[in-house]
Design an enzyme around this catalytic site. Structure first.
Site, short mmCIF file in Angstrom:
data_model
loop_
_atom_site.label_atom_id
_atom_site.label_comp_id
_atom_site.label_asym_id
_atom_site.label_seq_id
_atom_site.Cartn_x
_atom_site.Cartn_y
_atom_site.Cartn_z
N LYS A 134 40.60 9.98 45.41
CA LYS A 134 39.51 9.22 44.81
C LYS A 134 38.92 8.24 45.83
O LYS A 134 39.64 7.79 46.72
CB LYS A 134 40.04 8.41 43.61
CG LYS A 134 40.35 9.22 42.37
CD LYS A 134 40.81 8.29 41.24
CE LYS A 134 41.14 9.09 39.98
NZ LYS A 134 39.98 9.78 39.42
N ARG A 146 45.07 17.35 32.82
CA ARG A 146 45.14 18.57 32.01
C ARG A 146 46.30 19.47 32.42
O ARG A 146 46.82 20.24 31.62
CB ARG A 146 43.79 19.31 32.06
CG ARG A 146 43.42 19.84 33.41
CD ARG A 146 41.93 20.15 33.53
NE ARG A 146 41.14 18.94 33.69
CZ ARG A 146 39.80 18.92 33.79
NH1 ARG A 146 39.11 20.05 33.72
NH2 ARG A 146 39.16 17.79 33.96
N1 BES Z 1 42.17 9.76 35.24
C1 BES Z 1 40.95 10.40 35.61
C2 BES Z 1 39.83 10.16 34.63
C3 BES Z 1 39.32 8.76 34.52
C4 BES Z 1 38.23 8.36 35.26
C5 BES Z 1 39.87 7.88 33.62
C6 BES Z 1 37.74 7.08 35.11
C7 BES Z 1 39.38 6.60 33.49
C8 BES Z 1 38.31 6.21 34.23
C9 BES Z 1 41.17 11.90 35.69
O1 BES Z 1 42.42 12.31 36.10
C10 BES Z 1 40.20 12.45 36.67
O2 BES Z 1 40.27 12.11 37.80
N2 BES Z 1 39.32 13.31 36.20
C11 BES Z 1 38.33 13.92 37.04
C12 BES Z 1 38.21 15.38 36.67
C13 BES Z 1 37.34 16.16 37.60
C14 BES Z 1 37.97 16.22 38.96
C15 BES Z 1 37.16 17.55 37.04
C16 BES Z 1 37.01 13.19 36.81
O3 BES Z 1 36.71 12.83 35.67
O4 BES Z 1 36.31 12.96 37.79
MN MN Z 2 42.54 12.36 38.24
#
Ligand code: BES
Ligand code: MN
Ligand code: ZN
Length: 502
Positions: free
Chosen positions: A275, A349
């Site tokens: 990230k 997931r």
């Molecule tokens: N934990 C994150 C989602 C999230 C983002 C929660 C912001 C709270 C605030 C999750 O694991 C994630 O990173 N999801 C990705 C999925 C994508 C790579 C398909 C996302 O939402 O960018």
């Molecule tokens: Mn994530």
């Protein structure tokens, strides 16, 4: 803060709260209050607060605006009491009195209203000071100690007392969630979550199983294990089984338990699909779903809800390292389905897929999962509603009812089969990211492939964390979302079950 009910006020309070609806001034003997209302200083506008001081040593009066009666909801009452409690704290009040405004709520019981008011006050006063060493920081938040509900009628008193107890229990559960999520990931590791689970299990006679990395490997949870393979922090697959002591048992057992599954990523760095640094520190709250499941089991047990419950927390960090899963790797989940991991940041997931498959062991009547699953959920619904996804209309209706009752908002999004294509892989059965379009839906339809009983998925990514320092009862940081809704659902479900047995 201590909250109790008395048939009269007693002389030792510092303040009284008067709830003031807009355009319908409260009828009060107090001359000063009357004159202030007559002068238009307090209009009753929602959350307007006016403090009257009658000389230095006498009792302060806080007039708290309730807004128009036609707009009045229980959540507005919760907010008004939250604002009242923090306002009184800030002006140094230690003990205050209030009455339950049941004439404004002709269709709601007095106990229920006392519960709502208790929730609002206790939630607004929450603060995590464990990491502060400065004394004044700590002392600033000590002040407000006691709230007295004044009610002369003995029967109403008993109902109010029951409402207070229930409200206290729920607010404590929500505070537990907040603390688990607000604490940093160098405190709240999977091991820490397992220890918290143990404390709850021991205290309430809940059965606890904690699967270690090796156990999970033997079982074949390739999804969860794939996420956990990059971290040195031992993952824990935590399972709690609550059976009510008052065994209304046989009938409920026959029907199978409700299984609650909570995403429990104790820190989500994204893994190799790292990230960006901005706000990454917030990813300590990626275990919010798990915290809610844990606290919900505790509250259900404390309230002795007559319903069988299972809680599952697949807990792990998501870290990049030499051993971390690579984009493009294929894992075999507990279900036997293979998944191409195209993005290691779509880790929730993968953990949930295995947890949902594991949940089927219990032959549940319903599976409900809560997860801070997608950033896309924040884009679609912002911070004011969780997204609801389901494969079952009846369960959806029940949870929407619980949402209305608890004030924790949900909004349903579709799971049309058309979306499935986005998570189909060229090389494996599924891939773990469907790209940017409809990101919350494609995440949910991915999960749907792993359940074959009535199921609801809540994406709480937008609602689990609050950045608004001005909210009447949410403090900055974790909101503790989901528990109030789940307890409302489980309470209704338990009642329904016992009725249908008769
Ligand atoms: N934990 C994150 C989602 C999230 C983002 C929660 C912001 C709270 C605030 C999750 O694991 C994630 O990173 N999801 C990705 C999925 C994508 C790579 C398909 C996302 O939402 O960018
Ligand atoms: Mn994530
Ligand atoms: Zn995540």
């Amino acid at each position: 803060m201590d909250i109790r009910v008395q048939d009269r006020c007693g002389g030792d309070i510092d303040a009284q709260v008067i709830l003031h609806p807009e355009g319908k001034p409260p009828v009060l003997p107090d001359k000063l209050v009357q004159s202030v209302i007559a002068s238009g200083e307090s209009t009753g506008k929602f959350l307007q607060s006016v403090v009257l001081r009658q000389g230095p040593k006498t009792i302060k009066t806080l007039l708290m605006g309730l807004g128009n009666l036609s707009d009045l909801t229980q959540d507005r009452l919760r907010q008004a009491m939250g604002r009242a409690a923090t306002h009184l704290r800030d002006i140094g009040v230690a003990k205050f009195a209030v009455t339950v405004p049941y004439p404004f709520f002709p269709r709601v019981g007095v106990g229920r209203l006392a519960q709502t008011m208790t929730e609002g006050m206790q939630l607004s006063l929450y603060r995590l000071l464990a990491y502060k060493t400065n004394k004044t920081d700590k002392e600033e938040y000590k002040s407000v100690k006691t709230c007295i509900f004044v009610e002369p009628n003995a029967a109403k008193c008993r109902l109010i007392q029951a409402g207070i107890s229930r409200g206290e229990c729920i607010a404590e559960g929500v505070s537990d969630i907040r603390t688990l999520c607000n604490r940093p990931s160098n405190t709240v590791t999977p091991t820490y979550l397992a220890q918290e689970a143990k404390k709850i299990a021991d205290r309430f006679g809940i059965r606890l199983t904690v699967l270690e990395r090796e156990d999970v490997r033997k079982l074949g949870m390739g999804g969860f294990l794939g996420v956990a393979q990059g971290t040195c922090e031992p993952p824990k697959f935590i399972v709690l089984e609550y059976r009510p002591a008052r065994t209304m048992g046989r009938a409920t057992a026959k029907r199978g338990p409700v299984v609650l599954v909570g995403k429990s990523v104790t820190f989500d760095s994204g893994g190799i699909s790292l990230k960006p640094p901005e706000n990454m520190e917030q990813m300590k709250y990626d275990m919010s779903g798990g915290a809610t499941v844990l606290a919900t089991l505790k509250v259900a047990a404390a309230l002795e809800l007559p319903i069988d419950l299972v809680g599952i927390l697949p807990a792990t960090d998501n870290m990049p390292s030499g051993s971390a899963i690579h984009p493009g790797d294929v894992v075999t989940t507990l279900s036997g389905k293979t998944v191409e991991v195209v993005n290691t940041d779509a880790e929730g997931r993968l953990c949930l897929a295995d947890a949902l498959t594991y949940a089927a062991r219990y032959k549940p009547v319903a599976i409900i999962d809560l997860a801070t699953l997608t950033g896309a959920c924040v884009i679609s619904l912002g911070h004011h509603a969780m997204a609801l996804f389901s494969n079952n209309a009846r369960l959806t209706t029940q949870l929407k009812q619980a949402s209305d009752e608890s004030g924790e908002r949900v909004w349903e999004l579709p799971l049309w089969e058309d979306y499935l294509k986005q998570v189909q892989s060229d090389i494996a059965d599924l891939k773990n990211s469907g790209g940017r379009p409809a990101g919350s839906i494609t995440a949910a339809i991915f999960l749907k492939q792993f359940v074959n009983v009535p199921w609801v998925h809540f994406d709480i990514a937008g609602t689990a964390w609050n950045t608004d320092s001005n909210h009447p009862y949410l403090t900055k940081g974790s909101t503790g979302i989901g528990l109030r809704l789940l307890i409302a659902y489980l309470t209704a479900e338990a009642k329904g079950r016992n009725r249908s047995r008769r």
